[in-house]
Design a protein around this motif. Structure first.
Motif, mmCIF file in Angstrom:
data_model
loop_
_atom_site.group_PDB
_atom_site.id
_atom_site.type_symbol
_atom_site.label_atom_id
_atom_site.label_comp_id
_atom_site.label_asym_id
_atom_site.label_seq_id
_atom_site.Cartn_x
_atom_site.Cartn_y
_atom_site.Cartn_z
ATOM 1 N N PRO A 183 -41.276 20.099 -3.016
ATOM 2 C CA PRO A 183 -41.915 20.200 -1.701
ATOM 3 C C PRO A 183 -41.065 19.596 -0.582
ATOM 4 O O PRO A 183 -41.096 20.086 0.550
ATOM 5 N N ARG A 184 -40.292 18.560 -0.902
ATOM 6 C CA ARG A 184 -39.412 17.971 0.110
ATOM 7 C C ARG A 184 -38.316 18.951 0.519
ATOM 8 O O ARG A 184 -38.031 19.116 1.714
ATOM 9 N N VAL A 185 -37.704 19.629 -0.456
ATOM 10 C CA VAL A 185 -36.660 20.597 -0.143
ATOM 11 C C VAL A 185 -37.217 21.754 0.677
ATOM 12 O O VAL A 185 -36.619 22.181 1.674
ATOM 13 N N VAL A 186 -38.374 22.267 0.286
ATOM 14 C CA VAL A 186 -38.967 23.376 1.040
ATOM 15 C C VAL A 186 -39.337 22.926 2.450
ATOM 16 O O VAL A 186 -39.087 23.648 3.432
ATOM 17 N N ASN A 217 -43.769 25.701 -10.502
ATOM 18 C CA ASN A 217 -43.510 25.932 -11.924
ATOM 19 C C ASN A 217 -44.534 26.900 -12.481
ATOM 20 O O ASN A 217 -45.549 27.182 -11.842
ATOM 21 N N ASN A 218 -44.279 27.352 -13.698
ATOM 22 C CA ASN A 218 -45.230 28.187 -14.440
ATOM 23 C C ASN A 218 -45.838 27.393 -15.584
ATOM 24 O O ASN A 218 -45.140 27.040 -16.551
ATOM 25 N N GLU A 219 -47.112 27.061 -15.476
ATOM 26 C CA GLU A 219 -47.976 26.530 -16.539
ATOM 27 C C GLU A 219 -47.625 25.126 -17.005
ATOM 28 O O GLU A 219 -48.229 24.634 -17.970
ATOM 29 N N ASN A 220 -46.724 24.437 -16.329
ATOM 30 C CA ASN A 220 -46.365 23.098 -16.808
ATOM 31 C C ASN A 220 -47.427 22.057 -16.484
ATOM 32 O O ASN A 220 -47.653 21.133 -17.272
ATOM 33 N N LEU A 221 -48.098 22.181 -15.350
ATOM 34 C CA LEU A 221 -49.185 21.250 -15.034
ATOM 35 C C LEU A 221 -50.343 21.458 -16.003
ATOM 36 O O LEU A 221 -50.958 20.491 -16.484
ATOM 37 N N TRP A 222 -50.620 22.697 -16.292
ATOM 38 C CA TRP A 222 -51.658 23.029 -17.273
ATOM 39 C C TRP A 222 -51.252 22.546 -18.664
ATOM 40 O O TRP A 222 -52.045 21.937 -19.404
ATOM 41 N N GLY A 223 -49.994 22.790 -19.024
ATOM 42 C CA GLY A 223 -49.526 22.382 -20.338
ATOM 43 C C GLY A 223 -49.601 20.879 -20.540
ATOM 44 O O GLY A 223 -50.008 20.394 -21.610
ATOM 45 N N PRO A 247 -47.700 23.619 -5.853
ATOM 46 C CA PRO A 247 -47.014 22.872 -6.912
ATOM 47 C C PRO A 247 -46.887 23.577 -8.254
ATOM 48 O O PRO A 247 -45.966 23.260 -9.019
ATOM 49 N N GLY A 248 -47.776 24.493 -8.570
ATOM 50 C CA GLY A 248 -47.665 25.144 -9.869
ATOM 51 C C GLY A 248 -48.572 26.347 -9.958
ATOM 52 O O GLY A 248 -49.435 26.584 -9.114
ATOM 53 N N SER A 249 -48.353 27.117 -11.008
ATOM 54 C CA SER A 249 -49.241 28.236 -11.332
ATOM 55 C C SER A 249 -49.581 28.099 -12.807
ATOM 56 O O SER A 249 -48.701 28.207 -13.671
ATOM 57 N N PRO A 250 -50.850 27.755 -13.098
ATOM 58 C CA PRO A 250 -51.966 27.548 -12.168
ATOM 59 C C PRO A 250 -51.952 26.150 -11.567
ATOM 60 O O PRO A 250 -51.306 25.244 -12.087
ATOM 61 N N TYR A 251 -52.731 26.022 -10.465
ATOM 62 C CA TYR A 251 -52.899 24.718 -9.814
ATOM 63 C C TYR A 251 -54.200 24.761 -9.024
ATOM 64 O O TYR A 251 -54.480 25.748 -8.330
ATOM 65 N N SER A 252 -54.971 23.681 -9.120
ATOM 66 C CA SER A 252 -56.319 23.667 -8.540
ATOM 67 C C SER A 252 -56.416 22.921 -7.217
ATOM 68 O O SER A 252 -57.515 22.594 -6.787
#
Length: 824
Positions: free
Chosen positions: A443-446, A412-418, A457-462
């Protein structure tokens, strides 16, 4: 044998009080109404505001086609209506009988319609319910989820930026946006062909998983060939695994690292009699890819070679996807490659990009990171969304998995950060928000369908759910305080591991403004200009950036030049800083390459496809070999940097004296001799030194400068230049606004021919000399921008143009500009 007939002719669209408007398929209602003269161009002036009704209207598409007696399916045949993309909430009827319904723009659908076809005329209708009506009903049913804009885009599986963004208009589309047709087949068809391509120890391996859809139970033989090798299997069921090995294949490399050889992979299904039933063909490349997260970093590894990502973020190149042709994509990709870009990040508020997009990336060696389509919002995990999202993910992973250019999937884009920082938690109060998608479903599908590629998992992600998603010391980060609240000098306070978004705004080119905005006179705050600025407080942020660095503009021409220049300086400042930090920092992806319409934005290439000064600055900052002056204290650099500790709005003085950094992203060692001088505005050399060193492949070398070079007698009139093999970098001890620039004095000569050559010879220093030939004709484009010229030096601009240009106009303001002329 499978046969296909497109159904792209004879369509009409009706809705509201409009009936039987000719429609183009693939296309959308906005472009159909525009072509019919029923609406004004939504990209011009404030026309967008008059068209909100379109997104709140139901639209009916209809066509009639003929079927000859011999074309009807026989007993062992099947005919499917194949819809590659419907936008978005659709119900389909054929000859008055229901066929099916859809609720997802981002996947294809197939319906068995053999029993509904008849000889002679057949009527196909697709009714599109308003996207707003559907999304708002789901929002009421499931409960509000926060997002970045007051629009319900997170309650429908549709291109989010159709609902507007801080660079895009609100133009909520509907229509048959991808090809549609009838496919007739017998016995079996190739429903899924999934190649997993790997290479190790000099051997290429293709594990080919095939799934059949059947109309009968006859045995089917599947034959696969690549690079002169073949494998075959005969199956009575629906699945087969074929393995092909290729000895010593030529490896596919990112641009700048090697060539991009592609191999034809063909898969054929045949009946017991040997008749061909179906065929599937793609081009593949042999390469390995992984992301190294050791030491809490994020390093892309291709063919066991670390790649420093010199990237750009990609948004849809037009609001109306049917206008994005292969030729248009090729032009945009060439602009990216010519700017020394090696990576495109497909942002999660747009679309899963097209086959043409990925074919071009394969051919040109541009790496691609594809976001799953979630952006800046909390997304419901309840049905029907969970099932739709899994189907969407499976559809697109299967569709794109054969492309060697695709190197990473991002959740995703920025949802973990949000979720962490944007005050979502009190609003959600326990409601689902998408975590199960990013950490479980995707991740299961990939892992199941595309295990050779990394998933993030996301951008950003640490790197771990327990850590702040946007901590620059770990994984990937986005840096947006610079644009939103701070000066661009704050980039220097960051020591990130990998920057996936950062950027600074500037207006589009003058020719784009004049085509799209009829304000007379143009002004930063004139109505059309205000409408084509979608960022919150965008004009105030532009003004703040100017006030920190450049002289105050006297008129619109000054404002346009200076805001474009400030954008270019801000982004190049960030890129050079991040590149100078390698190996601590392993990538920079600036926001953004392109625009979807004419707008003031972060793009390097505007909505008409014209290069802004930012593009030229990015080209220089992303050069394979970079020389830059960077502040250093001599202390070791540790990962990290600001999250909130610097006062908003502050100009952050560079920490330390300038050091010379030589960055070598080429594959060969770079032995260099750097000439560094301290000078005054007259160009006099006040101190000098020559530094010799070697930067190995994929290495940055940092060298201290002698004290007499970095100790000015007068900070307002002195500066440092470092030069290596014609590459220059500058360090000014004061901001341009605080420097007493001399009145610009220069001569200009113009040579016309197939290209126009404009040579400027400076009698005084000329700061950030730029030529804007598009002011004379929209096709005119110079080969460079923002060149600082010392007294006695000359610089030549080469202009490509479809028409002859006025030599006198090329020699003066507002076409020829420098910072000096703003204050004189």
């Amino acid at each position: 044998m499978t046969s296909y007939r497109s159904l792209h002719e004879g369509w009409t669209v009706s809705g509201g009080d409009l009936s039987d408007i000719p429609a183009t398929v693939p296309g959308c209602v906005h472009t159909d109404l525009l072509a019919a003269g029923r609406i004004d161009d939504p990209y011009l002036d404030e026309n967008e505001n008059k068209l909100a009704w379109i997104g709140r209207t139901d639209w009916d598409y209809a066509t009639t086609f003929s079927f000859a007696p011999g074309a009807l399916p026989l007993g062992g045949d099947r005919t499917d209506l194949v819809c590659e993309g419907l936008d978005t909430i659709a119900s389909i009827t054929l000859n008055g009988s229901p066929v099916g319904s859809t609720a997802n723009m981002h996947r294809g659908y197939r319906f068995d319609v053999g029993s509904l076809l008849r000889e002679g005329a057949n009527t196909l209708e697709i009714k599109f319910t308003s996207a707003y009506a559907y999304a708002e009903a789901e929002q009421r049913r499931l409960g509000h989820r926060p997002n970045a804009y007051d629009e319900p885009f997170n309650f429908i599986r549709k291109q989010a930026c159709n609902f507007g963004w801080d660079w895009g208009p609100i133009l909520v589309t509907a229509g048959i946006w991808q090809p549609i047709g009838l496919e007739t087949w017998t016995v079996a068809r190739l429903a899924e062909v999934r190649p997993q391509v790997t290479v190790a120890d000099g051997t290429g391996r293709v594990e080919l998983r095939v799934r059949l859809e059947r109309a009968s139970d006859e045995p089917v033989t599947i034959t696969a060939t690549v690079a002169g090798r073949s494998a075959q299997a005969t199956v009575d069921g629906t699945e087969a695994l074929l393995i092909l090995t290729v000895d010593d294949p030529s490896l596919w490399w990112p641009r700048g690292y090697g060539d991009q050889p592609l191999y034809d992979l063909d898969v054929v299904a045949t009946s017991p009699s040997g008749a061909e039933l179906d065929r599937w063909s793609r081009r593949i490349g042999f390469r390995s890819v992984r992301v190294d997260t050791s030491g809490d970093g994020y390093t892309l590894i291709v063919n066991d070679v670390p790649v420093f990502v010199r990237g750009v973020n990609w948004i849809p190149d037009d609001v109306f996807d049917n206008r994005v042709t292969r030729d248009r994509l090729a032009a945009r990709f060439r602009q990216a490659a010519d700017a020394n870009v090696n990576y495109l990040r497909v942002w999660g508020g747009g679309r899963y990009e097209s086959g043409d997009f990925y074919d071009l990336a394969d051919e040109m060696g541009l790496l691609v990171g594809q976001d799953f389509l979630f952006a800046c919002a909390a997304y419901p995990e309840e049905e029907p969304f969970r099932s739709e999202i899994e189907a969407e993910a499976r559809h697109n992973v299967l569709r794109l998995a054969s492309h060697p250019s695709l190197v990473v999937w991002t959740g995703n884009n920025e949802n973990l950060w949000g979720h962490e920082d944007w005050d979502w938690k009190p609003v959600l109060n326990g409601l689902s928000w998408g975590a199960a998608y990013y950490y479980e479903l995707l991740p299961r599908v990939v892992a199941e369908l595309d295990p050779t590629r990394p998933y993030w998992p996301g951008s950003p992600y640490s790197g771990t759910p327990g850590r702040h998603a946007n901590d620059p010391a770990y994984g990937t980060s986005h840096i947006w305080d610079v644009w939103n609240t701070d000066d661009y000098t704050k980039y220097a306070a960051y020591r990130p591991r990998f920057v996936a978004e950062f950027g600074f705004q500037g207006p589009p080119t003058y020719s784009t403004l004049r085509r799209s905005i009829s304000d007379d006179p143009l002004a930063p705050d004139s109505p059309g200009m205000r409408h084509h600025q979608k960022a919150g407080d965008g004009d105030l942020k532009l003004a703040r950036g100017l006030a920190n660095h450049l002289p105050q503009p006297r008129d619109f021409d000054d404002w346009h030049y200076l805001t474009q220049l400030n954008q270019a300086r801000a982004v190049s400042f960030g890129i050079e800083h991040f590149r100078s930090l390698r190996p601590l920092c392993t990538g920079a992806i600036m926001w953004q390459l392109n625009d979807c319409w004419p707008v003031t934005s972060w793009a390097a290439v505007d909505g008409d496809g014209h290069k802004k000064p930012l593009w030229y600055a990015m080209r220089d900052a992303y050069a394979d070999r970079l020389v830059t002056l960077q502040p250093r204290t001599g202390a070791p650099l540790e990962p990290g940097g600001p999250l909130t500790e610097i006062e908003p709005g502050a100009v952050v003085p560079p920490a330390g004296d300038p050091w010379l950094v030589a960055v070598n992203d080429s594959r060969t060692p770079w032995a260099f001799s750097a000439t560094v001088t301290r000078r005054n505005l007259a160009g006099d050399v006040l101190a000098s030194a020559v530094l010799d060193a070697t930067a190995g492949p994929s290495e940055a070398v940092t060298l201290p400068l002698p004290a007499d070079l970095i100790t000015p007698g007068d900070r307002a009139t002195e500066f440092v230049i470092a030069e290596i093999e014609g590459r220059r970098t500058w360090w000014f001890f004061a901001a341009d606004k605080d420097i007493a620039w001399p009145a610009p004095d220069y001569t200009v000569s113009v040579e016309s021919g197939r290209s126009t050559r404009v040579t400027v010879t400076a009698a005084t220093i000329l700061r950030s000399l730029t030529l804007f030939p598009d002011r004379l004709h929209p096709t005119a484009e110079a080969d460079r921008a923002a060149v600082t010229v010392l007294p006695g030096e000359s610089v030549t601009f080469t202009i490509d143009s479809d028409v002859d240009l006025d030599p006198a106009a090329l020699s003066r303001r507002p076409v020829l500009r420098c910072v000096n002329d703003v204050v004189h």
